[in-house]
Design an enzyme around this catalytic site. Structure first.
Site, PDB file in Angstrom:
ATOM      1  N   LYS A   1      44.176  39.182  46.248  1.00 16.22           N
ATOM      2  CA  LYS A   1      43.689  38.123  45.727  1.00 16.22           C
ATOM      3  C   LYS A   1      44.050  36.828  45.909  1.00 16.22           C
ATOM      4  O   LYS A   1      43.569  35.613  46.012  1.00 16.22           O
ATOM      5  CB  LYS A   1      43.713  38.309  44.134  1.00 16.22           C
ATOM      6  CG  LYS A   1      42.699  39.627  43.613  1.00 16.22           C
ATOM      7  CD  LYS A   1      43.147  40.193  42.352  1.00 16.22           C
ATOM      8  CE  LYS A   1      42.095  41.452  41.945  1.00 16.22           C
ATOM      9  NZ  LYS A   1      42.343  42.232  40.993  1.00 16.22           N
TER      10      LYS A   1
ATOM     11  N   GLN B   1      45.874  42.170  35.761  1.00 19.62           N
ATOM     12  CA  GLN B   1      45.906  43.315  36.550  1.00 19.62           C
ATOM     13  C   GLN B   1      45.666  44.491  35.808  1.00 19.62           C
ATOM     14  O   GLN B   1      46.892  44.747  35.171  1.00 19.62           O
ATOM     15  CB  GLN B   1      46.835  43.243  37.523  1.00 19.62           C
ATOM     16  CG  GLN B   1      46.589  44.339  38.822  1.00 19.62           C
ATOM     17  CD  GLN B   1      45.398  43.795  39.568  1.00 19.62           C
ATOM     18  OE1 GLN B   1      44.935  42.758  39.926  1.00 19.62           O
ATOM     19  NE2 GLN B   1      44.371  45.068  39.799  1.00 19.62           N
TER      20      GLN B   1
ATOM     21  N   ASP C   1      37.418  37.820  34.908  1.00 14.93           N
ATOM     22  CA  ASP C   1      37.330  39.210  34.995  1.00 14.93           C
ATOM     23  C   ASP C   1      36.009  39.627  34.314  1.00 14.93           C
ATOM     24  O   ASP C   1      35.710  40.732  34.102  1.00 14.93           O
ATOM     25  CB  ASP C   1      38.581  40.138  34.686  1.00 14.93           C
ATOM     26  CG  ASP C   1      38.916  40.939  35.716  1.00 14.93           C
ATOM     27  OD1 ASP C   1      38.224  41.217  36.598  1.00 14.93           O
ATOM     28  OD2 ASP C   1      40.028  41.730  35.393  1.00 14.93           O
TER      29      ASP C   1
END
Ligand code: NAP
Length: 289
Positions: free
Chosen positions: A53, A97, A120
């Site tokens: 990322k 995460q 997200d």
């Protein structure tokens, strides 16, 4: 005949390249789009996903920042850190995460991220908008799958789409996005009695179970489009999906693992960050999303 390989690696590169002028415009206005990824604990897979990322951020001129907290961090401390990131005008995208330590409630974490920074797409506001068909920030993996299908001009309208897996991050939002595209959608889970009955009737099959070899070639309809979201590391160290590689002789289209959905997920994350930064700009900036 061998299936056409849906090349997510190549498409992800082109998505990232398309972001360059948008990031330049933001920077010309004094805005440096920034993504902060919070990692709690030391999961090796999480470390490698975050590296990918941050690399993608660097490629596009987006600032990528990793905030590492020990696995023992309390939920209250995590939420307090999120409050700080929410209040920081220099941060446009916030991602925690997964997986989280067992003691931490993923819903509490998702609920604490400001919906405008929820790159997200897991906040109830963004998921609710997804149900209504107007989400500004969509979950990255399902959005990446659709982008891949679009790039190969695969129209799901009127098709039977089968999604294997019902997680909040992949299966459920994937089903919603396919419904919005007028597919007839079946969603399977671990209690589905005869998975093959469903997979064999799928024109479009999206598999996101996290079980290597779950879908054998004989469970795929001839000519189906197969999207393998699963990522499994075998004891040999090899990465494989959930779909047996032999399905390439049955399917018309197939995503590889690695190099299919994974890079698209990362590209959608960076695109979401740029979208969020544009929306946060004073007076707003035109988004192409
Ligand atoms: P998850 O939260 O563990 O969900 C897995 C889903 O699969 C659950 O709904 C489970 O059913 C279902 N399932 C498990 N075994 C099954 C079986 N035998 N038959 C039918 N359904 C079954 O996992 P996730 O986060 O959605 O991720 C799924 C996979 O995708 C993992 O391999 C993950 O690493 C990968 N992934 C890849 C990307 C990418 O960018 N490539 C992104 C995200 C995830 P129940 O609900 O009944 O337990």
């Amino acid at each position: 005949m061998a299936a056409i390989i849906l090349d997510g690696k190549q498409l992800a590169q082109s998505v990232l390249t398309d972001l360059l002028p948008r990031v330049r415009t933001l920077r010309a206005r004094g805005i440096a789009p920034k993504l902060t990824v919070m990692r709690i604990g030391d999961d090796p897979a999480s470390r490698s996903y975050i590296r990918a990322k941050i690399r993608a951020c660097e490629q596009t001129g987006v600032m990528g920042d990793e905030l590492v907290l020990p696995a023992s961090t309390s939920q209250a401390e995590i939420l307090a850190r999120l409050d700080r990131l929410n209040a920081d005008p220099l941060v446009h995208g916030v991602l925690v995460q997964l997986p989280l330590p067992r003691a931490v409630d993923p819903h509490a974490v998702a609920a604490r991220i400001a919906p405008t920074k929820d790159v997200d797409g897991l906040h109830a506001c963004n998921l609710g908008q997804l149900v209504q068909g107007n989400a500004l920030l969509q979950p990255c993996t399902p959005a990446g799958v659709l982008r891949l299908l679009d790039a190969y001009r695969i129209d799901v309208s009127g098709k039977h789409a089968v999604v294997v897996g019902r997680s909040e991050i992949v299966g459920k939002p994937m089903a919603l996005l396919l419904i919005r595209r007028d597919a007839t959608v079946s969603v399977c889970n671990s209690k589905t009695p005869d998975l093959g009955v469903f997979t064999r009737s799928a024109d479009v099959l999206v598999v996101a179970a996290g079980r290597a070899g779950l879908v054998r070639a004989d469970m795929v309809k001839v000519g189906a489009v197969v999207v393998d979201v699963g990522v499994n590391r075998l004891t040999s160290g090899k990465l494989v999906g959930d779909v047996d590689a032999a399905a390439a002789h049955t399917a018309s289209h197939l995503t590889p693992v690695p190099g299919g959905v994974g890079p698209m997920t990362v590209a959608m994350l960076i695109e979401n960050t740029v979208n969020a930064a544009e929306r946060a700009a004073p007076g707003g900036l035109q988004s192409t999303a």
